[in-house]
Write an enzyme that holds these catalytic residues in place. Structure first.
Site, PDB file in Angstrom:
ATOM      1  N   ALA A 120     -58.536 -44.238 -27.714  1.00  0.00           N
ATOM      2  CA  ALA A 120     -59.163 -42.981 -28.127  1.00  0.00           C
ATOM      3  C   ALA A 120     -58.585 -41.784 -27.380  1.00  0.00           C
ATOM      4  O   ALA A 120     -59.106 -40.681 -27.493  1.00  0.00           O
ATOM      5  CB  ALA A 120     -60.662 -43.076 -27.888  1.00  0.00           C
ATOM      6  N   ASN A 188     -63.100 -46.736 -20.900  1.00  0.00           N
ATOM      7  CA  ASN A 188     -61.800 -47.330 -21.238  1.00  0.00           C
ATOM      8  C   ASN A 188     -60.706 -46.276 -21.244  1.00  0.00           C
ATOM      9  O   ASN A 188     -59.590 -46.509 -20.780  1.00  0.00           O
ATOM     10  CB  ASN A 188     -61.881 -48.008 -22.603  1.00  0.00           C
ATOM     11  CG  ASN A 188     -62.920 -49.107 -22.595  1.00  0.00           C
ATOM     12  OD1 ASN A 188     -62.789 -50.069 -21.860  1.00  0.00           O
ATOM     13  ND2 ASN A 188     -63.973 -48.938 -23.376  1.00  0.00           N
ATOM     14  N   HIS A 218     -62.986 -35.940 -24.661  1.00  0.00           N
ATOM     15  CA  HIS A 218     -62.315 -36.264 -23.403  1.00  0.00           C
ATOM     16  C   HIS A 218     -61.333 -35.139 -23.056  1.00  0.00           C
ATOM     17  O   HIS A 218     -60.505 -34.763 -23.898  1.00  0.00           O
ATOM     18  CB  HIS A 218     -61.507 -37.563 -23.525  1.00  0.00           C
ATOM     19  CG  HIS A 218     -62.313 -38.735 -24.007  1.00  0.00           C
ATOM     20  ND1 HIS A 218     -63.315 -39.310 -23.257  1.00  0.00           N
ATOM     21  CD2 HIS A 218     -62.262 -39.444 -25.155  1.00  0.00           C
ATOM     22  CE1 HIS A 218     -63.836 -40.332 -23.930  1.00  0.00           C
ATOM     23  NE2 HIS A 218     -63.217 -40.429 -25.081  1.00  0.00           N
TER      24      HIS A 218
HETATM   25  N1  LIG Z   1     -59.411 -48.302 -25.187  1.00  0.00           N
HETATM   26  C1  LIG Z   1     -60.136 -47.407 -25.869  1.00  0.00           C
HETATM   27  O1  LIG Z   1     -59.744 -46.258 -26.039  1.00  0.00           O
HETATM   28  C2  LIG Z   1     -61.453 -47.825 -26.437  1.00  0.00           C
HETATM   29  C3  LIG Z   1     -61.970 -49.054 -26.141  1.00  0.00           C
HETATM   30  N2  LIG Z   1     -63.171 -49.463 -26.651  1.00  0.00           N
HETATM   31  C4  LIG Z   1     -63.651 -50.791 -26.234  1.00  0.00           C
HETATM   32  O2  LIG Z   1     -63.140 -51.769 -27.126  1.00  0.00           O
HETATM   33  C5  LIG Z   1     -64.029 -52.894 -27.190  1.00  0.00           C
HETATM   34  C6  LIG Z   1     -64.384 -53.162 -28.650  1.00  0.00           C
HETATM   35  O3  LIG Z   1     -64.984 -52.012 -29.206  1.00  0.00           O
HETATM   36  P1  LIG Z   1     -65.690 -52.004 -30.645  1.00  0.00           P
HETATM   37  O4  LIG Z   1     -64.831 -52.660 -31.659  1.00  0.00           O
HETATM   38  O5  LIG Z   1     -66.183 -50.639 -30.880  1.00  0.00           O
HETATM   39  O6  LIG Z   1     -66.953 -52.945 -30.344  1.00  0.00           O
HETATM   40  P2  LIG Z   1     -68.010 -53.552 -31.378  1.00  0.00           P
HETATM   41  O7  LIG Z   1     -69.280 -53.718 -30.620  1.00  0.00           O
HETATM   42  O8  LIG Z   1     -68.029 -52.779 -32.649  1.00  0.00           O
HETATM   43  O9  LIG Z   1     -67.376 -54.990 -31.691  1.00  0.00           O
HETATM   44  C7  LIG Z   1     -67.382 -56.048 -30.778  1.00  0.00           C
HETATM   45  C8  LIG Z   1     -67.300 -57.329 -31.593  1.00  0.00           C
HETATM   46  O10 LIG Z   1     -67.175 -58.438 -30.715  1.00  0.00           O
HETATM   47  C9  LIG Z   1     -67.971 -59.477 -31.254  1.00  0.00           C
HETATM   48  N3  LIG Z   1     -68.294 -60.493 -30.273  1.00  0.00           N
HETATM   49  C10 LIG Z   1     -69.324 -60.537 -29.381  1.00  0.00           C
HETATM   50  N4  LIG Z   1     -69.285 -61.685 -28.675  1.00  0.00           N
HETATM   51  C11 LIG Z   1     -68.225 -62.398 -29.153  1.00  0.00           C
HETATM   52  C12 LIG Z   1     -67.680 -63.674 -28.852  1.00  0.00           C
HETATM   53  N5  LIG Z   1     -68.203 -64.459 -27.903  1.00  0.00           N
HETATM   54  N6  LIG Z   1     -66.602 -64.099 -29.549  1.00  0.00           N
HETATM   55  C13 LIG Z   1     -66.045 -63.337 -30.506  1.00  0.00           C
HETATM   56  N7  LIG Z   1     -66.530 -62.099 -30.862  1.00  0.00           N
HETATM   57  C14 LIG Z   1     -67.600 -61.654 -30.177  1.00  0.00           C
HETATM   58  C15 LIG Z   1     -69.215 -58.757 -31.766  1.00  0.00           C
HETATM   59  O11 LIG Z   1     -69.923 -59.594 -32.651  1.00  0.00           O
HETATM   60  P3  LIG Z   1     -71.527 -59.471 -32.805  1.00  0.00           P
HETATM   61  O12 LIG Z   1     -71.742 -58.181 -33.548  1.00  0.00           O
HETATM   62  O13 LIG Z   1     -71.866 -60.682 -33.564  1.00  0.00           O
HETATM   63  O14 LIG Z   1     -72.095 -59.442 -31.418  1.00  0.00           O
HETATM   64  C16 LIG Z   1     -68.542 -57.558 -32.454  1.00  0.00           C
HETATM   65  O15 LIG Z   1     -68.156 -57.879 -33.767  1.00  0.00           O
HETATM   66  C17 LIG Z   1     -65.246 -52.506 -26.332  1.00  0.00           C
HETATM   67  O16 LIG Z   1     -65.112 -53.050 -25.031  1.00  0.00           O
HETATM   68  C18 LIG Z   1     -65.155 -50.990 -26.251  1.00  0.00           C
HETATM   69  O17 LIG Z   1     -65.767 -50.476 -25.068  1.00  0.00           O
HETATM   70  C19 LIG Z   1     -63.856 -48.676 -27.520  1.00  0.00           C
HETATM   71  C20 LIG Z   1     -63.368 -47.431 -27.861  1.00  0.00           C
HETATM   72  C21 LIG Z   1     -62.155 -46.888 -27.309  1.00  0.00           C
HETATM   73  O1  LIG Z   2     -63.920 -42.145 -27.039  1.00  0.00           O
HETATM   74  C1  LIG Z   2     -64.085 -43.335 -27.396  1.00  0.00           C
HETATM   75  O2  LIG Z   2     -63.903 -43.704 -28.580  1.00  0.00           O
HETATM   76  C2  LIG Z   2     -64.542 -44.414 -26.458  1.00  0.00           C
HETATM   77  C3  LIG Z   2     -64.607 -44.080 -25.024  1.00  0.00           C
HETATM   78  O3  LIG Z   2     -65.076 -43.053 -24.609  1.00  0.00           O
HETATM   79  C4  LIG Z   2     -64.104 -45.072 -24.071  1.00  0.00           C
HETATM   80  O4  LIG Z   2     -64.048 -46.249 -24.428  1.00  0.00           O
HETATM   81  O5  LIG Z   2     -63.726 -44.677 -22.946  1.00  0.00           O
END
Ligand SMILES: NC(=O)C1=CN([C@@H]2O[C@H](COP(=O)(O)OP(=O)(O)OC[C@H]3O[C@@H](n4cnc5c(N)ncnc54)[C@H](OP(=O)(O)O)[C@@H]3O)[C@@H](O)[C@H]2O)C=CC1
Ligand SMILES: O=C([O-])CC(=O)C(=O)O
Length: 267
Positions: A120, A188, A218
């Site tokens: 992001a 993140n 951000h």
């Molecule tokens: N690097 C960056 O810039 C960003 C990073 N992120 C991070 O990325 C990650 C993913 O984000 P996002 O897609 O929005 O998250 P979501 O909550 O939308 O998706 C997470 C998924 O993981 C699934 N899950 C949970 N437990 C398990 C398991 N044991 N095995 C397999 N799947 C599982 C969930 O299923 P269920 O719904 O069934 O629980 C859900 O479908 C997060 O850690 C978030 O903080 C987010 C935004 C920006």
């Molecule tokens: O901006 C976003 O989509 C998520 C965010 O702040 C992070 O994961 O640090």
């Protein structure tokens, strides 16, 4: 190359759809991993070519590139088998790398690769270039809608209730290292910025809950011997998870396209 997607929420589903549509040359969606069988079936139902469903060890075995899109606490569970198998791990839960430096050593030992996409955020290219010289300071401010912060361990632990606020509130300020421990799902972007630049102990961060914003905002200020710059991004929320910006999945798609591109732009 065969791609496995661990976690098919906002980011994972979007990337799975792009792979399934053939929008990423050189990469084929081979497998997914889900917490619930119903979710796996739902995702496969949305794909033109359904794929097999595996646990994390299975993804590591059957795929060349595994994209981690999981709740942050599951990061070591996917990272270990993938890196032990010498495969490539694309990490979205970048904050977890700050707490699990040993996994970088594991990758090194077994020939695995860890890639953190821009996600992001913007400007990691300029920050990496500045880091070739001397960076003197990197300070970041993140403003989030209240809903995007609800349930964060720090707020729960300290009984901080944000639902009634009418003015922006600075929830925490300090180094990225300190804040990452308290807000694993919200830093993140800050983690990626710190790893590209001055490191998590010397990169400063303020997190604000702001009832006046509907997007994650951000802003980063960098001072260095080559250049001083300010970067700012307002991410439109994704449909599936309002806390996650829509550009995040697009950044993963752009990263994969770049991995096989003949003409590559940017650092
Ligand atoms: N690097 C960056 O810039 C960003 C990073 N992120 C991070 O990325 C990650 C993913 O984000 P996002 O897609 O929005 O998250 P979501 O909550 O939308 O998706 C997470 C998924 O993981 C699934 N899950 C949970 N437990 C398990 C398991 N044991 N095995 C397999 N799947 C599982 C969930 O299923 P269920 O719904 O069934 O629980 C859900 O479908 C997060 O850690 C978030 O903080 C987010 C935004 C920006
Ligand atoms: O901006 C976003 O989509 C998520 C965010 O702040 C992070 O994961 O640090």
């Amino acid at each position: 190359m065969k791609v496995g997607i661990a976690g098919t929420g906002a980011i994972g589903l979007s990337v799975a759809r792009a792979l399934d549509a053939g929008d990423i040359p050189g990469f084929q969606l081979a497998a997914i991993s889900a917490r619930r069988a119903e979710r796996a079936a739902e995702v496969n139902g949305a794909l033109a070519t359904p794929v097999s469903v595996h646990d994390f060890a299975g993804l590591a075995e059957h795929c060349d590139v595994i994209i981690e899109c999981l709740p942050p606490q599951l990061f070591p569970e996917i990272a270990r088998p993938v890196l032990l198998a010498g495969k490539t791990l694309i990490v979205l839960s970048a904050s977890q790398l700050l707490q699990h430096g040993e996994l970088v050593d594991l990758a090194e030992e077994h020939g695995g690769k860890i890639i953190v996409p821009s996600g992001a955020m913007l400007g990691l290219d300029a920050l990496k270039a500045a880091a070739v010289g001397t960076i003197t300071s990197v300070s970041m401010t993140t403003r989030k809608p209240v809903a995007g912060l609800q349930g964060a361990p720090y707020l729960v632990k300290n009984g901080i209730e944000l639902s009634g606020i009418t003015e922006p509130v600075c929830i925490m300020s300090g180094s990225v290292s300190e804040i990452a421990r308290e807000f694993p799902a919200n830093v993140n972007v800050a983690a990626a910025i710190s790893l590209a630049g001055l490191g998590p102990d010397r990169t400063t961060l303020e997190i604000w809950a702001d009832p006046g914003v509907t997007r994650n905002v951000h802003s980063v200020q960098v001072a260095s011997d080559s250049s001083d710059f300010t970067m700012s991004i307002e991410g439109r929320p994704s449909d599936e998870n309002p806390a996650t910006g829509r550009i995040t999945a697009q950044s993963v798609i752009a990263l994969l396209r770049q991995m096989t591109a003949t003409l590559r732009i940017g650092t």
